[in-house]
Structure formats: structure tokens, C-alpha cells
Design a protein around this motif. Structure first.
Motif, PDB file in Angstrom:
ATOM      1  N   LEU A  12      36.165  51.456  32.410  1.00 42.95           N
ATOM      2  CA  LEU A  12      36.211  51.323  30.944  1.00 42.95           C
ATOM      3  C   LEU A  12      36.541  49.887  30.538  1.00 42.95           C
ATOM      4  CD1 LEU A  12      38.062  54.625  29.972  1.00 42.95           C
ATOM      5  CD2 LEU A  12      35.665  54.055  29.559  1.00 42.95           C
ATOM      6  N   GLY A  13      37.530  49.299  31.189  1.00 43.99           N
ATOM      7  CA  GLY A  13      37.903  47.921  30.915  1.00 43.99           C
ATOM      8  C   GLY A  13      36.786  46.953  31.257  1.00 43.99           C
ATOM      9  N   SER A  14      36.054  47.240  32.318  1.00 42.15           N
ATOM     10  CA  SER A  14      34.952  46.390  32.756  1.00 42.15           C
ATOM     11  C   SER A  14      33.865  46.304  31.683  1.00 42.15           C
ATOM     12  CB  SER A  14      34.366  46.950  34.049  1.00 42.15           C
ATOM     13  OG  SER A  14      33.228  46.249  34.429  1.00 42.15           O
ATOM     14  N   ILE A  15      33.501  47.424  31.146  1.00 41.90           N
ATOM     15  CA  ILE A  15      32.472  47.451  30.096  1.00 41.90           C
ATOM     16  C   ILE A  15      32.981  46.741  28.839  1.00 41.90           C
ATOM     17  CG2 ILE A  15      31.184  48.979  28.545  1.00 41.90           C
ATOM     18  CD1 ILE A  15      31.205  51.020  30.953  1.00 41.90           C
ATOM     19  N   PHE A  16      34.214  47.033  28.462  1.00 35.54           N
ATOM     20  CA  PHE A  16      34.795  46.448  27.252  1.00 35.54           C
ATOM     21  C   PHE A  16      34.949  44.930  27.381  1.00 35.54           C
ATOM     22  CE2 PHE A  16      38.569  45.344  24.666  1.00 35.54           C
ATOM     23  CZ  PHE A  16      38.092  45.737  23.418  1.00 35.54           C
ATOM     24  N   THR A  35      26.248  35.347  33.558  1.00 37.38           N
ATOM     25  CA  THR A  35      27.128  35.036  34.687  1.00 37.38           C
ATOM     26  C   THR A  35      28.584  35.269  34.313  1.00 37.38           C
ATOM     27  OG1 THR A  35      25.577  33.390  35.543  1.00 37.38           O
ATOM     28  CG2 THR A  35      27.864  33.216  36.279  1.00 37.38           C
ATOM     29  N   ALA A  36      28.994  34.765  33.158  1.00 35.12           N
ATOM     30  CA  ALA A  36      30.377  34.933  32.706  1.00 35.12           C
ATOM     31  C   ALA A  36      30.711  36.406  32.498  1.00 35.12           C
ATOM     32  CB  ALA A  36      30.608  34.149  31.419  1.00 35.12           C
ATOM     33  N   ALA A  37      29.798  37.151  31.873  1.00 39.22           N
ATOM     34  CA  ALA A  37      30.038  38.569  31.609  1.00 39.22           C
ATOM     35  C   ALA A  37      30.115  39.382  32.909  1.00 39.22           C
ATOM     36  CB  ALA A  37      28.947  39.126  30.701  1.00 39.22           C
ATOM     37  N   MET A  38      29.241  39.061  33.867  1.00 40.47           N
ATOM     38  CA  MET A  38      29.270  39.780  35.145  1.00 40.47           C
ATOM     39  C   MET A  38      30.541  39.474  35.930  1.00 40.47           C
ATOM     40  SD  MET A  38      25.364  40.062  36.566  1.00 40.47           S
ATOM     41  CE  MET A  38      25.119  38.315  36.722  1.00 40.47           C
ATOM     42  N   LYS A  39      30.973  38.209  35.913  1.00 37.63           N
ATOM     43  CA  LYS A  39      32.234  37.865  36.596  1.00 37.63           C
ATOM     44  C   LYS A  39      33.381  38.653  35.981  1.00 37.63           C
ATOM     45  CE  LYS A  39      32.389  33.331  36.268  1.00 37.63           C
ATOM     46  NZ  LYS A  39      32.734  31.904  36.473  1.00 37.63           N
ATOM     47  N   GLN A  40      33.439  38.672  34.647  1.00 41.76           N
ATOM     48  CA  GLN A  40      34.519  39.393  33.973  1.00 41.76           C
ATOM     49  C   GLN A  40      34.428  40.887  34.255  1.00 41.76           C
ATOM     50  OE1 GLN A  40      37.113  38.058  31.985  1.00 41.76           O
ATOM     51  NE2 GLN A  40      37.905  40.108  32.324  1.00 41.76           N
ATOM     52  N   GLY A  41      33.232  41.438  34.193  1.00 46.13           N
ATOM     53  CA  GLY A  41      33.061  42.870  34.425  1.00 46.13           C
ATOM     54  C   GLY A  41      33.473  43.298  35.818  1.00 46.13           C
ATOM     55  N   LEU A  42      33.040  42.572  36.828  1.00 40.51           N
ATOM     56  CA  LEU A  42      33.404  42.930  38.201  1.00 40.51           C
ATOM     57  C   LEU A  42      34.895  42.717  38.462  1.00 40.51           C
ATOM     58  CD1 LEU A  42      30.319  41.569  40.158  1.00 40.51           C
ATOM     59  CD2 LEU A  42      30.982  43.959  39.816  1.00 40.51           C
ATOM     60  N   TYR A  43      35.425  41.619  37.932  1.00 39.13           N
ATOM     61  CA  TYR A  43      36.863  41.364  38.074  1.00 39.13           C
ATOM     62  C   TYR A  43      37.661  42.514  37.462  1.00 39.13           C
ATOM     63  CZ  TYR A  43      41.486  39.570  37.038  1.00 39.13           C
ATOM     64  OH  TYR A  43      42.842  39.437  36.932  1.00 39.13           O
ATOM     65  N   THR A  44      37.299  42.906  36.237  1.00 44.61           N
ATOM     66  CA  THR A  44      38.052  43.946  35.535  1.00 44.61           C
ATOM     67  C   THR A  44      37.898  45.296  36.212  1.00 44.61           C
ATOM     68  OG1 THR A  44      37.752  42.737  33.468  1.00 44.61           O
ATOM     69  CG2 THR A  44      38.474  45.008  33.287  1.00 44.61           C
ATOM     70  N   LEU A  45      36.740  45.574  36.760  1.00 41.79           N
ATOM     71  CA  LEU A  45      36.536  46.846  37.452  1.00 41.79           C
ATOM     72  C   LEU A  45      37.565  47.027  38.557  1.00 41.79           C
ATOM     73  CD1 LEU A  45      34.914  49.425  38.022  1.00 41.79           C
ATOM     74  CD2 LEU A  45      33.421  48.033  39.474  1.00 41.79           C
ATOM     75  N   PHE A  46      37.737  46.018  39.380  1.00 41.97           N
ATOM     76  CA  PHE A  46      38.646  46.150  40.513  1.00 41.97           C
ATOM     77  C   PHE A  46      40.081  45.745  40.176  1.00 41.97           C
ATOM     78  CE2 PHE A  46      34.431  45.705  42.394  1.00 41.97           C
ATOM     79  CZ  PHE A  46      34.385  46.902  43.065  1.00 41.97           C
ATOM     80  N   PHE A  47      40.256  44.546  39.648  1.00 37.91           N
ATOM     81  CA  PHE A  47      41.612  44.076  39.382  1.00 37.91           C
ATOM     82  C   PHE A  47      42.222  44.731  38.152  1.00 37.91           C
ATOM     83  CE2 PHE A  47      40.096  40.764  42.209  1.00 37.91           C
ATOM     84  CZ  PHE A  47      41.177  40.654  43.063  1.00 37.91           C
TER      85      PHE A  47
END
Length: 122
Positions: A12-16, A35-47
Motif C-alpha cells: 500500500l505504501g509503495s503505490i502511495f 526511475t524516481a517513482a520505481m526506486k521509491q516504490g520498490l524501497y517502500t515495498l520492502f523497507f
């Protein structure tokens, strides 16, 4: 994995957060924005999922509900804000500071709410 990472909250955080970062960097072109959105999305998914669990563990370990909410919100927020800024400072994010601000704001609010939710029956 569920013991250390809350996958549902991370998703949920990753999408948001990925959407926010996409919007913040939109004026810099589709490649940089994506690139920025994908970095943030993947980071938020796990971290993000990891820090939700951290917030929960901090909150339930405190005797005082006020401290539980304060520490459960602020400690994970500080860590994730520093890591997010580091992630966005690497090549590929046009607006690293502006891309980190939503993390600082929304993570503190959400971690405090999560801490309150996890301690409401104590």
C-alpha cells in the motif's frame, strides 16, 4: 518474512509513495520520473514494510502509551527519511529533497497511527 516485514502495508505504501514521487518529478521527463517513482516504490515495498513492523515492535514494548506513539512514529520515520534521501540522492532522481519530504510527513503520521492502533488495547 511476515515476522519482519508487513507485506500488505509495504505494498500500500509503495503505490502511495511511488505515485507521490512520480508527481513531484513529473516536469523532468518520463524517464527520470519513472526511475524516481520505481526506486521509491520498490524501497517502500520492502523497507516500508520493515519499518511498519519496527514501529509496531517499538510501540508494544513501551509501558507509556504516549511514549509508544511518539517513539513508534519518530524512530522509524527518522531512519526511513535518511535512507530515502540517500536513495534519491543517487543518480536518477531530479528532485531528491522534494522526493523525500512526503516520506518525512506521511511516514511519521502513518507510524504514529499504526503505533496507536497496536497499543489501543493495552
Amino acid at each position: 518474512v511476515n515476522k519482519w516485514i508487513d507485506i500488505k502495508m509495504g505494498l500500500l505504501g509503495s503505490i502511495f509513495m511511488g505515485s507521490w514521487v512520480f508527481w513531484i518529478n513529473y516536469d523532468h521527463g518520463l524517464m527520470e520520473t519513472s526511475t524516481a517513482a520505481m526506486k521509491q516504490g520498490l524501497y517502500t515495498l520492502f523497507f516500508g514494510g520493515l519499518f511498519v513492523r519496527m514501529s509496531e515492535n517499538i510501540a508494544v514494548s513501551m509501558d507509556s502509551k504516549r511514549k509508544a506513539i511518539l517513539y513508534g512514529g519518530s524512530i522509524p520515520m527518522l531512519i526511513t527519511s535518511v535512507l530515502t534521501f540517500g536513495l534519491h540522492s543517487m543518480k536518477g532522481t531530479p528532485e531528491p529533497f522534494h522526493s523525500t519530504v512526503p516520506t518525512m510527513i506521511f511516514s511519521f503520521i502513518s507510524f504514529c497511527c499504526w503505533s496507536w492502533y497496536k497499543t489501543k488495547d493495552q
